[in-house]
Design a protein around this motif. Structure first.
Motif, PDB file in Angstrom:
ATOM      1  N   UNK A 109     -32.082 -42.286   2.901  1.00 54.40           N
ATOM      2  CA  UNK A 109     -32.740 -41.363   1.988  1.00 54.40           C
ATOM      3  C   UNK A 109     -33.003 -40.016   2.621  1.00 54.40           C
ATOM      4  N   UNK A 110     -33.344 -40.007   3.912  1.00 54.20           N
ATOM      5  CA  UNK A 110     -33.579 -38.742   4.617  1.00 54.20           C
ATOM      6  C   UNK A 110     -32.293 -37.926   4.695  1.00 54.20           C
ATOM      7  N   UNK A 111     -31.169 -38.601   4.905  1.00 53.07           N
ATOM      8  CA  UNK A 111     -29.890 -37.883   4.919  1.00 53.07           C
ATOM      9  C   UNK A 111     -29.594 -37.282   3.550  1.00 53.07           C
ATOM     10  N   UNK A 112     -29.972 -37.979   2.499  1.00 58.86           N
ATOM     11  CA  UNK A 112     -29.749 -37.460   1.145  1.00 58.86           C
ATOM     12  C   UNK A 112     -30.619 -36.242   0.886  1.00 58.86           C
ATOM     13  N   UNK A 113     -31.844 -36.246   1.411  1.00 58.30           N
ATOM     14  CA  UNK A 113     -32.708 -35.071   1.288  1.00 58.30           C
ATOM     15  C   UNK A 113     -32.005 -33.852   1.859  1.00 58.30           C
ATOM     16  N   UNK A 114     -31.398 -34.016   3.026  1.00 58.00           N
ATOM     17  CA  UNK A 114     -30.688 -32.913   3.669  1.00 58.00           C
ATOM     18  C   UNK A 114     -29.628 -32.331   2.729  1.00 58.00           C
ATOM     19  N   UNK A 115     -28.845 -33.198   2.077  1.00 57.24           N
ATOM     20  CA  UNK A 115     -27.771 -32.737   1.195  1.00 57.24           C
ATOM     21  C   UNK A 115     -28.316 -32.035  -0.041  1.00 57.24           C
ATOM     22  N   UNK A 116     -29.331 -32.618  -0.658  1.00 53.54           N
ATOM     23  CA  UNK A 116     -29.857 -32.061  -1.903  1.00 53.54           C
ATOM     24  C   UNK A 116     -30.544 -30.727  -1.655  1.00 53.54           C
ATOM     25  N   UNK A 117     -31.324 -30.628  -0.587  1.00 53.99           N
ATOM     26  CA  UNK A 117     -32.007 -29.372  -0.279  1.00 53.99           C
ATOM     27  C   UNK A 117     -30.992 -28.285   0.023  1.00 53.99           C
ATOM     28  N   UNK A 118     -29.951 -28.617   0.764  1.00 57.01           N
ATOM     29  CA  UNK A 118     -28.918 -27.621   1.085  1.00 57.01           C
ATOM     30  C   UNK A 118     -28.211 -27.126  -0.165  1.00 57.01           C
ATOM     31  N   UNK A 119     -28.109 -27.979  -1.187  1.00 55.31           N
ATOM     32  CA  UNK A 119     -27.409 -27.607  -2.416  1.00 55.31           C
ATOM     33  C   UNK A 119     -28.259 -26.748  -3.343  1.00 55.31           C
ATOM     34  N   UNK A 120     -29.568 -26.799  -3.213  1.00 56.87           N
ATOM     35  CA  UNK A 120     -30.453 -26.162  -4.189  1.00 56.87           C
ATOM     36  C   UNK A 120     -30.175 -24.671  -4.411  1.00 56.87           C
ATOM     37  N   UNK A 121     -30.066 -23.837  -3.373  1.00 63.24           N
ATOM     38  CA  UNK A 121     -29.870 -22.406  -3.638  1.00 63.24           C
ATOM     39  C   UNK A 121     -28.611 -22.111  -4.454  1.00 63.24           C
ATOM     40  N   UNK A 122     -27.520 -22.791  -4.147  1.00 58.22           N
ATOM     41  CA  UNK A 122     -26.271 -22.561  -4.882  1.00 58.22           C
ATOM     42  C   UNK A 122     -26.358 -23.044  -6.327  1.00 58.22           C
ATOM     43  N   UNK A 174     -29.101 -22.667  -8.142  1.00 61.26           N
ATOM     44  CA  UNK A 174     -30.112 -21.873  -8.830  1.00 61.26           C
ATOM     45  C   UNK A 174     -31.518 -22.408  -8.717  1.00 61.26           C
ATOM     46  N   UNK A 175     -31.734 -23.396  -7.845  1.00 58.79           N
ATOM     47  CA  UNK A 175     -33.059 -23.995  -7.671  1.00 58.79           C
ATOM     48  C   UNK A 175     -33.742 -23.319  -6.487  1.00 58.79           C
ATOM     49  N   UNK A 176     -34.831 -22.614  -6.756  1.00 61.11           N
ATOM     50  CA  UNK A 176     -35.548 -21.896  -5.700  1.00 61.11           C
ATOM     51  C   UNK A 176     -36.568 -22.771  -4.988  1.00 61.11           C
ATOM     52  N   UNK A 177     -37.155 -23.721  -5.715  1.00 61.58           N
ATOM     53  CA  UNK A 177     -38.214 -24.564  -5.182  1.00 61.58           C
ATOM     54  C   UNK A 177     -37.845 -26.029  -5.356  1.00 61.58           C
ATOM     55  N   UNK A 178     -37.967 -26.797  -4.287  1.00 62.29           N
ATOM     56  CA  UNK A 178     -37.753 -28.239  -4.335  1.00 62.29           C
ATOM     57  C   UNK A 178     -38.966 -28.925  -3.718  1.00 62.29           C
ATOM     58  N   UNK A 179     -39.534 -29.878  -4.435  1.00 64.66           N
ATOM     59  CA  UNK A 179     -40.678 -30.627  -3.922  1.00 64.66           C
ATOM     60  C   UNK A 179     -40.309 -32.097  -3.894  1.00 64.66           C
ATOM     61  N   UNK A 180     -40.485 -32.744  -2.739  1.00 64.27           N
ATOM     62  CA  UNK A 180     -40.097 -34.144  -2.591  1.00 64.27           C
ATOM     63  C   UNK A 180     -41.321 -34.995  -2.282  1.00 64.27           C
ATOM     64  N   UNK A 181     -41.381 -36.154  -2.905  1.00 58.90           N
ATOM     65  CA  UNK A 181     -42.483 -37.098  -2.727  1.00 58.90           C
ATOM     66  C   UNK A 181     -42.107 -38.031  -1.587  1.00 58.90           C
TER      67      UNK A 181
END
Length: 238
Positions: free
Chosen positions: A36-49, A51-58
């Motif tokens: 799951x931590x590896x997936x966080x890395x991928x999703x956060x890296x994708x956010x700017x491209x 159009x997502x400026x803010x990402x909040x993870x539980x």
């Protein structure tokens, strides 16, 4: 699949399913959390491209202390390693890291690492990553109410001026916009005490995919569905 121009600015994630992902493979639950931590890395890296400026993870709730001591200890170790290993990458990516939640129960080393990465990335603006650690929505509101009550008692706040814009200034998220979209993985349809005040008008997506399998492509699918929604915030279209 193209991203619609009216996509969400702030996406919050309830990252559910790590333990089940590991158990389905006959492996310890902690292995799922690592995936799951590896997936966080991928999703956060994708956010700017996307159009997502803010990402909040539980990442860890106030209720997660009820899990076995071995799983809790493993998660705390994983959080420490994540910060240590990802700090320079997040800095280079232009990601600013913040933490929300009650830090007092966390160990001193972890708190120090949290302070470190917040300071290291403080000037980044490309993406804003907020990590909810020892966080619960009810606990956050209770802590905010205490701070508000102290200001009233000290004469710094007139109780007659308190309205629905006052309490948010005392929340952990006071510097963040409210989430536009909350995504929960693993097929569960609960909000689990996450961003209770802030998500009053958020759109929700409950997807069957377990978090370690929630790829960038699946994220794009959810964002595309969001773009088709008519968000009226209680109003009626003329």
């Amino acid at each position: 699949m193209p991203i619609p121009p009216n996509g969400p600015r702030h996406v919050a994630f309830i990252m559910d399913g790590n333990g089940r992902w590991a158990q389905q493979r006959g492996r310890p639950r902690l292995l799922g959390h690592r995936a799951g931590a590896r997936r966080v890395r991928e999703i956060v890296a994708a956010c700017p491209d996307l159009g997502v400026e803010y990402a909040t993870i539980f990442a860890f709730s106030t209720e997660n202390w009820k899990r076995t001591q071995s799983e809790v200890s493993g998660l705390m170790s994983l959080f420490r390693r994540y910060i240590e290993s990802e700090a320079n990458t997040l800095l280079t990516q232009g990601t600013r890291v913040r933490f929300i939640g009650d830090r007092h129960r966390l160990d001193a080393k972890l708190r120090g690492l949290m302070d470190m990465i917040e300071a290291l990335t403080a000037h980044n603006t490309r993406c804003h990553l907020t990590i909810a650690l020892n966080y619960g929505g009810r606990d956050e509101v209770a802590r905010a109410t205490k701070r508000l009550a102290r200001d009233v008692a000290a004469g710094r706040l007139d109780p007659e001026t308190i309205n629905d814009q006052t309490l948010p200034r005392y929340l952990d998220t006071h510097v963040l916009p409210d989430p536009d979209l909350v995504i929960r993985t693993s097929g569960e349809a609960r909000i689990s005490n996450f961003l209770l005040w802030q998500s009053a008008y958020a759109e929700y997506e409950f997807v069957d995919t377990l978090w370690p399998d929630f790829t960038r492509e699946k994220f794009v699918e959810v964002l595309s569905r969001y773009g088709t929604r008519d968000r009226r915030f209680g109003a009626v279209r003329a």
